[in-house]
Scaffold this motif. Structure first.
Motif, PDB file in Angstrom:
ATOM      1  N   GLY A  39      79.876  44.263 104.025  1.00  0.00           N
ATOM      2  CA  GLY A  39      80.576  43.849 102.811  1.00  0.00           C
ATOM      3  C   GLY A  39      80.769  42.362 102.649  1.00  0.00           C
ATOM      4  N   GLY A  40      80.216  41.559 103.533  1.00  0.00           N
ATOM      5  CA  GLY A  40      80.437  40.124 103.467  1.00  0.00           C
ATOM      6  C   GLY A  40      79.506  39.357 102.567  1.00  0.00           C
ATOM      7  N   SER A  41      78.465  40.007 102.052  1.00  0.00           N
ATOM      8  CA  SER A  41      77.502  39.284 101.221  1.00  0.00           C
ATOM      9  C   SER A  41      76.654  40.276 100.435  1.00  0.00           C
ATOM     10  N   GLY A  42      75.876  39.746  99.518  1.00  0.00           N
ATOM     11  CA  GLY A  42      74.872  40.524  98.804  1.00  0.00           C
ATOM     12  C   GLY A  42      75.394  41.757  98.111  1.00  0.00           C
ATOM     13  N   VAL A  43      74.666  42.848  98.278  1.00  0.00           N
ATOM     14  CA  VAL A  43      75.016  44.113  97.631  1.00  0.00           C
ATOM     15  C   VAL A  43      76.379  44.611  98.092  1.00  0.00           C
ATOM     16  N   GLY A  44      76.672  44.484  99.381  1.00  0.00           N
ATOM     17  CA  GLY A  44      77.954  44.956  99.900  1.00  0.00           C
ATOM     18  C   GLY A  44      79.123  44.252  99.244  1.00  0.00           C
ATOM     19  N   SER A  75      79.173  42.882  96.244  1.00  0.00           N
ATOM     20  CA  SER A  75      79.273  43.339  94.858  1.00  0.00           C
ATOM     21  C   SER A  75      79.908  44.722  94.769  1.00  0.00           C
ATOM     22  N   ILE A  76      79.549  45.604  95.706  1.00  0.00           N
ATOM     23  CA  ILE A  76      80.138  46.948  95.716  1.00  0.00           C
ATOM     24  C   ILE A  76      81.628  46.868  95.999  1.00  0.00           C
ATOM     25  N   ALA A  77      82.008  46.068  96.994  1.00  0.00           N
ATOM     26  CA  ALA A  77      83.421  45.934  97.350  1.00  0.00           C
ATOM     27  C   ALA A  77      84.235  45.417  96.174  1.00  0.00           C
ATOM     28  N   LEU A  78      83.724  44.429  95.482  1.00  0.00           N
ATOM     29  CA  LEU A  78      84.439  43.858  94.338  1.00  0.00           C
ATOM     30  C   LEU A  78      84.526  44.857  93.191  1.00  0.00           C
ATOM     31  N   ALA A  79      83.451  45.602  92.951  1.00  0.00           N
ATOM     32  CA  ALA A  79      83.470  46.593  91.866  1.00  0.00           C
ATOM     33  C   ALA A  79      84.510  47.673  92.144  1.00  0.00           C
ATOM     34  N   LEU A  80      84.572  48.137  93.373  1.00  0.00           N
ATOM     35  CA  LEU A  80      85.550  49.161  93.733  1.00  0.00           C
ATOM     36  C   LEU A  80      86.974  48.613  93.644  1.00  0.00           C
ATOM     37  N   ALA A  81      87.170  47.404  94.154  1.00  0.00           N
ATOM     38  CA  ALA A  81      88.507  46.801  94.115  1.00  0.00           C
ATOM     39  C   ALA A  81      88.961  46.569  92.678  1.00  0.00           C
ATOM     40  N   ILE A 117      73.391  53.247 100.984  1.00  0.00           N
ATOM     41  CA  ILE A 117      72.518  52.300 100.297  1.00  0.00           C
ATOM     42  C   ILE A 117      71.192  52.306 101.049  1.00  0.00           C
ATOM     43  N   ALA A 118      70.238  53.014 100.496  1.00  0.00           N
ATOM     44  CA  ALA A 118      68.919  53.128 101.123  1.00  0.00           C
ATOM     45  C   ALA A 118      68.004  52.074 100.494  1.00  0.00           C
ATOM     46  N   SER A 119      66.903  52.474  99.930  1.00  0.00           N
ATOM     47  CA  SER A 119      65.937  51.522  99.385  1.00  0.00           C
ATOM     48  C   SER A 119      64.785  52.321  98.785  1.00  0.00           C
ATOM     49  N   THR A 120      64.025  51.693  97.917  1.00  0.00           N
ATOM     50  CA  THR A 120      62.764  52.323  97.512  1.00  0.00           C
ATOM     51  C   THR A 120      61.869  52.520  98.735  1.00  0.00           C
ATOM     52  N   ALA A 121      62.135  51.763  99.806  1.00  0.00           N
ATOM     53  CA  ALA A 121      61.399  51.955 101.060  1.00  0.00           C
ATOM     54  C   ALA A 121      61.733  53.289 101.708  1.00  0.00           C
ATOM     55  N   GLY A 122      62.766  53.961 101.226  1.00  0.00           N
ATOM     56  CA  GLY A 122      63.066  55.311 101.681  1.00  0.00           C
ATOM     57  C   GLY A 122      62.350  56.368 100.868  1.00  0.00           C
ATOM     58  N   LEU A 123      61.622  55.925  99.831  1.00  0.00           N
ATOM     59  CA  LEU A 123      60.936  56.844  98.922  1.00  0.00           C
ATOM     60  C   LEU A 123      59.432  56.630  98.889  1.00  0.00           C
ATOM     61  N   ARG A 125      60.964  42.171  87.334  1.00  0.00           N
ATOM     62  CA  ARG A 125      62.147  41.396  87.697  1.00  0.00           C
ATOM     63  C   ARG A 125      62.772  41.950  88.974  1.00  0.00           C
ATOM     64  N   PHE A 126      63.717  41.200  89.524  1.00  0.00           N
ATOM     65  CA  PHE A 126      64.484  41.676  90.666  1.00  0.00           C
ATOM     66  C   PHE A 126      65.728  42.418  90.191  1.00  0.00           C
ATOM     67  N   ILE A 127      66.126  43.419  90.953  1.00  0.00           N
ATOM     68  CA  ILE A 127      67.367  44.132  90.680  1.00  0.00           C
ATOM     69  C   ILE A 127      68.540  43.211  91.018  1.00  0.00           C
ATOM     70  N   GLN A 128      69.591  43.269  90.220  1.00  0.00           N
ATOM     71  CA  GLN A 128      70.782  42.472  90.475  1.00  0.00           C
ATOM     72  C   GLN A 128      71.799  43.281  91.291  1.00  0.00           C
ATOM     73  N   PRO A 129      72.533  42.636  92.205  1.00  0.00           N
ATOM     74  CA  PRO A 129      73.504  43.371  93.024  1.00  0.00           C
ATOM     75  C   PRO A 129      74.500  44.179  92.192  1.00  0.00           C
ATOM     76  N   GLN A 130      74.903  43.654  91.045  1.00  0.00           N
ATOM     77  CA  GLN A 130      75.879  44.361  90.218  1.00  0.00           C
ATOM     78  C   GLN A 130      75.327  45.687  89.713  1.00  0.00           C
ATOM     79  N   GLU A 131      74.014  45.773  89.511  1.00  0.00           N
ATOM     80  CA  GLU A 131      73.418  47.028  89.065  1.00  0.00           C
ATOM     81  C   GLU A 131      73.577  48.116  90.126  1.00  0.00           C
ATOM     82  N   VAL A 132      73.443  47.736  91.380  1.00  0.00           N
ATOM     83  CA  VAL A 132      73.635  48.682  92.478  1.00  0.00           C
ATOM     84  C   VAL A 132      75.114  49.073  92.556  1.00  0.00           C
ATOM     85  N   ALA A 133      75.990  48.088  92.420  1.00  0.00           N
ATOM     86  CA  ALA A 133      77.423  48.348  92.478  1.00  0.00           C
ATOM     87  C   ALA A 133      77.859  49.303  91.369  1.00  0.00           C
TER      88      ALA A 133
END
Length: 257
Positions: free
Chosen positions: A17-22, A24-30, A139-145, A222-230
């Motif tokens: 949860g200290g960076s990146g997707v984590g 963004s998820i922490a902030l969205a939940l909070a 949080i997996a990845s398209t690499a899991g598919l 384009r690249f996916i944005q962290p907020q989209e995952v959150a």
């Protein structure tokens, strides 16, 4: 995607949860009124995130250490109540041709991405099932598919995460606990920049060329944005997603489904 107001007041765990997707998820939940415990190994990065929202609390822990994760659950739940939501986000990646991948690199990648995901959710499973409520999101990845060249350990680990999710979802389905995996394509985070730098170092290509090549894997270019995952995680945690379990949610602009 929007979450149900009923999730306010719950307690969530977000690893990595200290960076990146984590982050963004922490902030969205909070921001949705949830008390969030984040963990990671870099205390300085965790402290930055806790400073962004008073509902976020940090505990330094290594997801590959079973005792550390069990202790994290015990300490956090004693302070803020049982975890209603667990988001197994911590991960790492490297790249090398398969024949040059060392056993140590292989094992480390599986330890963090797959075993770490299991150790993150294991302490919460019995309690959630007993309470007949809970949300677990990997949080997996398209690499899991699908497969990607030069990242065999990462692809294997993320396929393992998807399999773990499906097994656990089947195991607890009658309890009302839902378990799903969000599978993003390349997300614009620090990890992406590290990937681009490795490509530059190993191929001599310009960073702009490497970025363009990776972005082209997404049909939207384009690249996916962290907020989209959150946002996807937030929706899965709400009442509107009560019937969604055992699913892989691809966030990839149509790269996978």
């Amino acid at each position: 995607m929007s979450a149900s107001p009923s999730i306010s007041g719950r307690h969530a765990l977000v690893t990595g949860g200290g960076s990146g997707v984590g982050r963004s998820i922490a902030l969205a939940l909070a921001n949705a009124g949830i008390d969030v415990t984040i963990c990671g190994r870099r205390e300085s990065e965790l402290a930055k995130v806790t400073g962004e929202n008073a509902r976020i609390h940090a505990i330094a822990a290594d997801v590959t250490n079973e005792a550390a994760m069990a202790s994290l659950h015990e300490i956090a739940e004693a302070a803020r109540g049982p975890f209603d939501i667990v988001v197994a986000n911590a991960g790492m990646s490297g790249s090398a041709p398969a024949h040059k991948t060392t056993l140590a690199d292989w094992q480390r990648t599986l330890d963090v991405n797959l075993t770490g995901a299991f150790l993150t959710v294991k302490p919460a499973l019995a309690g959630m099932a007993a309470r007949k409520t809970g949300r677990i999101v990997f949080i997996a990845s398209t690499a899991g598919l699908k497969g990607y060249a030069y990242v065999a350990p990462y692809v294997a680990a993320k396929h393992g995460v998807v399999g773990l999710m499906r097994a656990l979802a089947a195991e607890v389905a009658k309890s009302g606990v839902t378990i799903n995996a969000v599978c993003p394509g390349f997300v614009e985070t620090e990890m992406l920049e590290e990937t681009i730098q490795r490509i530059v170092e190993k191929t001599g290509r310009l960073a702009a060329e490497a970025r363009s090549s990776l972005a082209s894997t997404n049909p939207q270019g384009r690249f996916i944005q962290p907020q989209e995952v959150a946002d996807a995680v937030l929706w899965l945690c709400g009442d509107a997603a009560a019937s969604i379990t055992g699913q892989t949610i691809s966030i990839s602009g149509g790269e996978t489904w």
